[in-house]
Design an enzyme around this catalytic site. Structure first.
Site, mmCIF file in Angstrom:
data_model
loop_
_atom_site.group_PDB
_atom_site.id
_atom_site.type_symbol
_atom_site.label_atom_id
_atom_site.label_comp_id
_atom_site.label_asym_id
_atom_site.label_seq_id
_atom_site.Cartn_x
_atom_site.Cartn_y
_atom_site.Cartn_z
ATOM 1 N N ASP A 1 0.737 -1.531 -0.047
ATOM 2 C CA ASP A 1 0.218 -0.090 0.097
ATOM 3 C C ASP A 1 1.254 1.384 0.508
ATOM 4 O O ASP A 1 -0.035 2.254 0.494
ATOM 5 C CB ASP A 1 -0.925 0.081 1.006
ATOM 6 N N LYS B 1 2.110 2.248 -5.013
ATOM 7 C CA LYS B 1 2.894 2.064 -6.608
ATOM 8 C C LYS B 1 1.428 2.190 -7.730
ATOM 9 O O LYS B 1 1.898 2.074 -8.116
ATOM 10 C CB LYS B 1 2.719 0.522 -5.745
ATOM 11 N N GLY C 1 -4.053 -4.540 -4.097
ATOM 12 C CA GLY C 1 -5.659 -3.348 -3.836
ATOM 13 C C GLY C 1 -5.145 -1.950 -4.144
ATOM 14 O O GLY C 1 -3.900 -1.370 -3.805
HETATM 15 P P1 GDP Z 1 -1.229 -0.189 -3.603
HETATM 16 O O1 GDP Z 1 -1.192 -1.519 -2.996
HETATM 17 O O2 GDP Z 1 0.654 0.280 -3.492
HETATM 18 O O3 GDP Z 1 -1.501 1.060 -4.835
HETATM 19 O O4 GDP Z 1 -1.465 1.455 -2.149
HETATM 20 P P2 GDP Z 1 -2.988 1.209 -2.286
HETATM 21 O O5 GDP Z 1 -3.821 2.166 -2.707
HETATM 22 O O6 GDP Z 1 -3.748 0.608 -1.438
HETATM 23 O O7 GDP Z 1 -3.010 3.008 -0.509
HETATM 24 C C1 GDP Z 1 -2.323 3.975 -1.346
HETATM 25 C C2 GDP Z 1 -3.631 4.995 -0.925
HETATM 26 O O8 GDP Z 1 -3.107 5.931 -1.031
HETATM 27 C C3 GDP Z 1 -4.439 4.905 -1.854
HETATM 28 O O9 GDP Z 1 -5.917 5.266 -1.412
HETATM 29 C C4 GDP Z 1 -4.456 6.329 -2.682
HETATM 30 O O10 GDP Z 1 -5.173 6.360 -3.792
HETATM 31 C C5 GDP Z 1 -3.552 6.758 -1.740
HETATM 32 N N1 GDP Z 1 -2.377 8.065 -2.338
HETATM 33 C C6 GDP Z 1 -1.617 7.172 -3.020
HETATM 34 N N2 GDP Z 1 -0.433 8.697 -3.035
HETATM 35 C C7 GDP Z 1 -1.023 9.021 -2.041
HETATM 36 C C8 GDP Z 1 -0.257 10.708 -1.734
HETATM 37 O O11 GDP Z 1 0.469 11.358 -2.143
HETATM 38 N N3 GDP Z 1 -1.497 11.416 -0.659
HETATM 39 C C9 GDP Z 1 -2.382 11.442 0.025
HETATM 40 N N4 GDP Z 1 -2.825 11.689 1.109
HETATM 41 N N5 GDP Z 1 -2.938 9.895 -0.730
HETATM 42 C C10 GDP Z 1 -2.232 9.462 -1.487
HETATM 43 P P1 IMO Z 2 -0.809 -3.900 -2.227
HETATM 44 O O1 IMO Z 2 -0.028 -3.816 -3.716
HETATM 45 C C1 IMO Z 2 -0.799 -4.580 2.033
HETATM 46 C C2 IMO Z 2 -0.856 -8.624 4.066
HETATM 47 C C3 IMO Z 2 -2.102 -9.267 5.009
HETATM 48 C C4 IMO Z 2 -1.435 -9.990 5.521
HETATM 49 C C5 IMO Z 2 -0.478 -10.550 4.804
HETATM 50 C C6 IMO Z 2 -0.359 -12.234 3.816
HETATM 51 O O2 IMO Z 2 -2.293 -3.357 -2.620
HETATM 52 O O3 IMO Z 2 0.613 -3.616 -2.213
HETATM 53 P P2 IMO Z 2 -2.343 -13.001 2.109
HETATM 54 O O4 IMO Z 2 -3.800 -12.254 1.454
HETATM 55 O O5 IMO Z 2 -1.313 -12.645 1.015
HETATM 56 O O6 IMO Z 2 -2.232 -14.061 2.878
HETATM 57 O O7 IMO Z 2 -1.957 -12.220 3.074
HETATM 58 O O8 IMO Z 2 0.106 -10.059 3.649
HETATM 59 N N1 IMO Z 2 -0.996 -8.354 2.081
HETATM 60 C C7 IMO Z 2 -1.328 -6.995 1.849
HETATM 61 N N2 IMO Z 2 -0.753 -5.721 2.073
HETATM 62 N N3 IMO Z 2 -1.187 -4.317 0.698
HETATM 63 C C8 IMO Z 2 -1.141 -5.423 0.124
HETATM 64 O O9 IMO Z 2 -0.965 -5.442 -1.373
HETATM 65 C C9 IMO Z 2 -1.371 -6.768 0.511
HETATM 66 N N4 IMO Z 2 -1.479 -7.677 -0.169
HETATM 67 C C10 IMO Z 2 -1.196 -8.623 1.276
HETATM 68 O O10 IMO Z 2 -2.993 -8.137 5.161
HETATM 69 O O11 IMO Z 2 -1.132 -9.659 6.116
HETATM 70 MG MG MG Z 3 -2.871 -1.775 -1.842
#
Ligand code: GDP
Ligand code: IMO
Ligand code: MG
Length: 429
Positions: free
Chosen positions: A13, A16, A40
């Site tokens: 998260d 990316k 996600g």
């Molecule tokens: P990913 O899994 O690495 O793609 O990240 P996620 O989408 O799960 O989580 C990142 C969250 O932060 C999302 O809700 C994005 O919309 C938000 N986000 C990404 N970059 C920024 C930023 O620079 N500032 C803020 N406030 N939110 C961001």
């Molecule tokens: P993105 O790509 C954050 C975490 C789960 C759990 C552990 C194992 O959005 O960064 P799994 O479902 O793989 O068996 O879960 O890994 N986890 C993540 N945490 N971002 C993710 O993906 C994750 N994918 C799995 O919360 O702790």
């Molecule tokens: Mg994510």
């Protein structure tokens, strides 16, 4: 040409999806190489928000081809929902989504098994997303799995039934009440029906031998970006095992997850948040259980993109960041969610751990099960809104100090700073 890689340096998260979407205009191919719908990846533009689980984040750039590589595992039902949601927003995938025949399928009973194993762990739950990730990769390694390329074979249904039977055997041995367990709000039978109709949809999508495709693209000097899911500290080998996911999230995973040689790896972009979050169980040295942690969660809207769970929050951990940079061979850094720190008077960063009385600057084996105590360095906060800044020379001096410090500690340049969730809120340094 070499393939560039973008991956997360923390516990997932890191933002990316947003960064890949921004970079996609410079790449002809964007490809996922590991993980599945446990990911996600959020992308925001024109006041619209999308969360991708299986489809690469280059999909919003009409000129980019998006490839789901062999190292990815696919739940047809989730993929179909993603495609439908995109279609409703006038984003079509017919022409620019390609799927590896060697990618494995997540069966309904893999999701059931995920729940069975989590349930049996009592207090030691991983906090899995329950998307069937662990059981599907287990079957891949055990040489039992079903792959995308099997869908069109006559033996598919028999193979499916055999595997399902094996799974139900385990479920029953655990005395798990599977008849009442809900997957996507449905019982197993109902979900299976939806799953099979999604498999039919999958038949209409373009399937390829992605290892040939990617290598031929590189031979033809096409630009390729590999998009990581999860993060380095969730890597099956190097993360906080057993509180990890079931794939190699690091650079090495690109070679097996796409079929490219190490000599074909180009730049490695490492994405990290200006602080740290983690969702699910497991050690997190710089976690804040206090008001500051709550403030990070509130300002950063730190709730899981896949499961909606509140994310655990804490300060930036330089020791694990350096570990991740080493493992991945990171050549450039991207810092995200910098704006979340706008109102903080003091910002901290962990520069060492106290481990059994000693100050150490590496991630020890014990970090998997013991909580290490970070030693912090304090920074003055900028206490101003940076979310509308467009140019590097407008960044507050306190933020520049923070950036300088991270660059010096890691010996890697920070290339871009993200200051908001929108596609446009990014500053090139
Ligand atoms: P990913 O899994 O690495 O793609 O990240 P996620 O989408 O799960 O989580 C990142 C969250 O932060 C999302 O809700 C994005 O919309 C938000 N986000 C990404 N970059 C920024 C930023 O620079 N500032 C803020 N406030 N939110 C961001
Ligand atoms: P993105 O790509 C954050 C975490 C789960 C759990 C552990 C194992 O959005 O960064 P799994 O479902 O793989 O068996 O879960 O890994 N986890 C993540 N945490 N971002 C993710 O993906 C994750 N994918 C799995 O919360 O702790
Ligand atoms: Mg994510």
């Amino acid at each position: 040409m070499r393939a560039d890689i973008l991956l997360g340096l923390q516990w997932g998260d890191e933002g990316k999806g947003k960064v890949v979407d921004v970079l996609a205009q410079h790449y002809q191919i964007v490809t996922r190489f590991q993980g599945g719908p446990n990911a996600g990846h959020t992308i925001e533009f024109d006041n619209k928000k999308f969360i991708l689980h299986t489809i690469p984040s280059g999909i919003f750039n009409p000129d980019t081809i998006n490839v789901i590589g062999n190292g990815v595992i696919i739940d047809p039902y989730i993929l179909q929902n993603e495609i439908q949601n995109l279609k409703q927003n006038n984003v079509t995938v017919e022409n620019n989504l390609l799927i590896s025949r060697k990618a494995h399928l997540i069966l309904p009973t893999h999701r059931l098994l995920d729940a069975v194993y989590e349930n049996s762990k009592g207090n030691a739950k991983i906090g899995s997303t329950l998307k069937g990730i662990g059981p599907t990769y287990t079957d891949k390694t055990a040489r039992l799995g079903l792959r995308i390329g099997n869908i069109e074979q006559n033996t598919f249904y028999q193979h499916y039934r055999d595997l399902k039977e094996k799974h139900l055997h385990i479920v029953k041995a655990h005395q798990f009440d599977y008849l009442n367990y809900k997957i996507e709000g449905m019982n197993l039978e109902e979900y299976e029906e939806k799953w099979f109709s999604s498999v039919d949809t999958l038949k209409s999508l373009r399937k390829i031998d992605s290892e040939y495709y990617i290598n031929q693209c590189l031979d033809a000097n096409k630009s390729v970006l590999a998009e990581g899911a999860q993060g380095t500290m969730l890597d099956i080998d190097f993360g906080t095992y057993p509180y990890v996911t079931s794939s190699n999230t690091v650079t090495a995973g690109v070679c097996t997850g796409l079929g490219i040689a190490p000599s074909r790896v180009g730049e490695v972009f490492g994405v990290f948040k200006a602080y740290t979050t983690r969702v699910g169980s497991g050690p997190f040295p710089s976690e804040l259980d206090d008001e500051t942690g709550q403030k990070l969660r509130e300002y950063g809207r730190e709730y899981g993109s896949t499961t909606g769970r509140p994310r655990r929050c804490g300060w930036l951990d330089i020791v694990s960041l350096k570990y991740a940079i080493m493992l991945n061979g990171v050549t450039r850094l991207f810092m995200t969610k910098t704006d979340v720190l706008n109102t903080f008077q003091t910002i901290k960063s962990g520069i060492k751990y106290l481990h059994r009385g000693d100050a150490i600057e590496f991630v020890p084996f014990e970090s998997s099960y013991e909580r290490l105590e970070p030693v912090y360095k304090d920074f003055e906060g900028w206490q101003s809104d940076i979310s509308l800044i467009k140019k590097a020379n407008e960044l507050p001096v306190q933020l520049n100090h923070y950036i300088d410090f991270i660059e010096k500690e890691t010996s890697v340049k920070i290339d871009m700073v993200s200051v908001g969730a929108d596609r446009n809120q990014i500053i090139k340094l």
